[in-house]
Design a protein around this motif. Structure first.
Motif, PDB file in Angstrom:
ATOM      1  N   ASP A 168      34.971  -3.499 -23.345  1.00  0.00           N
ATOM      2  CA  ASP A 168      34.602  -3.959 -22.004  1.00  0.00           C
ATOM      3  C   ASP A 168      34.326  -5.463 -22.020  1.00  0.00           C
ATOM      4  N   LEU A 175      33.481   0.898 -27.251  1.00  0.00           N
ATOM      5  CA  LEU A 175      33.717   0.825 -25.795  1.00  0.00           C
ATOM      6  C   LEU A 175      33.051  -0.409 -25.199  1.00  0.00           C
ATOM      7  N   GLN A 224      41.800   5.724 -24.082  1.00  0.00           N
ATOM      8  CA  GLN A 224      42.383   5.222 -22.836  1.00  0.00           C
ATOM      9  C   GLN A 224      41.917   3.801 -22.538  1.00  0.00           C
ATOM     10  N   ARG A 225      40.719   3.454 -22.957  1.00  0.00           N
ATOM     11  CA  ARG A 225      40.230   2.090 -22.734  1.00  0.00           C
ATOM     12  C   ARG A 225      41.009   1.093 -23.590  1.00  0.00           C
ATOM     13  N   SER A 233      43.853   0.279 -21.507  1.00  0.00           N
ATOM     14  CA  SER A 233      43.631  -0.240 -20.155  1.00  0.00           C
ATOM     15  C   SER A 233      43.075  -1.659 -20.138  1.00  0.00           C
ATOM     16  N   ALA A 251      35.204  14.031 -25.174  1.00  0.00           N
ATOM     17  CA  ALA A 251      35.468  13.302 -23.932  1.00  0.00           C
ATOM     18  C   ALA A 251      35.280  11.809 -24.129  1.00  0.00           C
ATOM     19  N   ARG A 252      34.243  11.426 -24.877  1.00  0.00           N
ATOM     20  CA  ARG A 252      34.019  10.005 -25.134  1.00  0.00           C
ATOM     21  C   ARG A 252      35.151   9.423 -25.970  1.00  0.00           C
ATOM     22  N   CYS A 253      35.653  10.198 -26.917  1.00  0.00           N
ATOM     23  CA  CYS A 253      36.780   9.734 -27.722  1.00  0.00           C
ATOM     24  C   CYS A 253      38.018   9.524 -26.854  1.00  0.00           C
ATOM     25  N   SER A 254      38.278  10.447 -25.967  1.00  0.00           N
ATOM     26  CA  SER A 254      39.426  10.305 -25.064  1.00  0.00           C
ATOM     27  C   SER A 254      39.262   9.080 -24.176  1.00  0.00           C
ATOM     28  N   GLN A 255      38.031   8.832 -23.717  1.00  0.00           N
ATOM     29  CA  GLN A 255      37.758   7.646 -22.906  1.00  0.00           C
ATOM     30  C   GLN A 255      38.026   6.377 -23.712  1.00  0.00           C
ATOM     31  N   LEU A 256      37.615   6.382 -24.982  1.00  0.00           N
ATOM     32  CA  LEU A 256      37.829   5.232 -25.844  1.00  0.00           C
ATOM     33  C   LEU A 256      39.307   4.932 -26.014  1.00  0.00           C
ATOM     34  N   GLU A 291      30.555   4.371 -28.685  1.00  0.00           N
ATOM     35  CA  GLU A 291      29.878   3.636 -27.623  1.00  0.00           C
ATOM     36  C   GLU A 291      29.933   2.136 -27.899  1.00  0.00           C
TER      37      GLU A 291
END
Length: 261
Positions: free
Chosen positions: A42, A38, A93-94, A97, A86-91, A35
């Motif tokens: 951001d 991430l 990809q971030r 991106s 899921a949070r790891c995958s989001q990280l 978190e």
């Protein structure tokens, strides 16, 4: 360095260094750590003064992967485990991106999701003493999510060897495999990363953002679709002020002045 925050940020000359700061836990990716990272990504993505991001770490390891103590505490709770992965995958990809190129500065061992971080970063430079592994198979937990990033960086046979044996490879092998860009003596790691970051930061930030986005958008497309997409991107890029300035500077034999638009 005290563990005051899971991720530390330091900015200098348009380069933001994000440092994983759980050295006592070998920078394991707990939910709190993910978190925090991430949030940091951001923040740099929204910061127009930042042109390059360096991802570094404190302590004896770059990153030991997921926090196994946290996973064990969750137990056989599919919802809780799913939220972690899921949070790891989001990280991951971030990392790809955000507008800025991300350079992983790997000073020591990177395992499992830590190896995934290295594979996910746009570029990676490591100390010659660093090691890389996807050792989940050794504890009955196949590195399935790290596999996604790994197989998009190295050859299939090399990826399968790492995934099936769980054995670590050294920095020289990681360079040959394509997992990292360069391996340098540990004493030269800071200088090597800084030199690369400064070279990239000297370019138009708009062009860097366009190029990074286009790279990942085209890589999974068919050749014909990739060319169609890339041609449209180049057309849009050429209309930008920075492209006009860069072409003019090249023709006039002068240094360009970037405006980021």
């Amino acid at each position: 360095m005290p563990e005051t925050a899971p991720v530390l940020r330091r900015d200098e000359d348009g380069i933001a260094s994000l440092t994983l700061n759980r050295p006592s836990a070998r920078n394991a990716l707990s939910m709190a750590m993910m978190e925090a990272l991430l949030d940091a990504l951001d923040a740099v993505d929204a910061d127009r003064s930042v042109k390059v991001v360096v991802l570094a770490a404190e302590g004896p390891a770059f990153c030991a992967g997921h926090d196994l103590k946290e996973l064990r505490a969750i137990g056989r709770n599919a919802e809780g485990l799913g939220a972690i992965f899921a949070r790891c995958s989001q990280l991951m990809q971030r990392l790809q991106s955000i507008r800025q190129p991300v350079i992983a500065k790997v000073h020591a061992m990177a395992t499992a999701a830590g190896c995934q971080l290295v594979a996910t970063a746009d570029l990676a430079i490591a100390a010659e003493t660093a090691r890389f592994a996807t050792p989940g198979v050794n504890i009955g937990l196949f590195c399935s999510t790290p596999m996604v990033a790994l197989t998009r960086n190295v050859g299939r046979k090399q990826a399968m060897e790492m995934l099936l044996t769980g054995e670590a490879i050294d920095a020289a092998a990681a360079t040959r495999f394509g997992l990292i860009n360069h391996a340098v003596p540990a004493a030269e790691l800071d200088a090597a990363v800084t030199a690369m970051a400064r070279r990239i930061a000297s370019k138009s930030p708009l062009t860097l953002a366009i190029g990074k986005e286009a790279f990942y958008a085209q890589v999974e497309r068919s050749t014909a679709a990739a060319y169609d997409y890339a041609a449209a991107v180049m057309t849009r890029n050429m209309l930008a002020r920075d492209a006009q300035e860069g072409v003019g500077a090249f023709i006039d034999k002068r240094e360009p002045t970037w405006t980021g638009c």
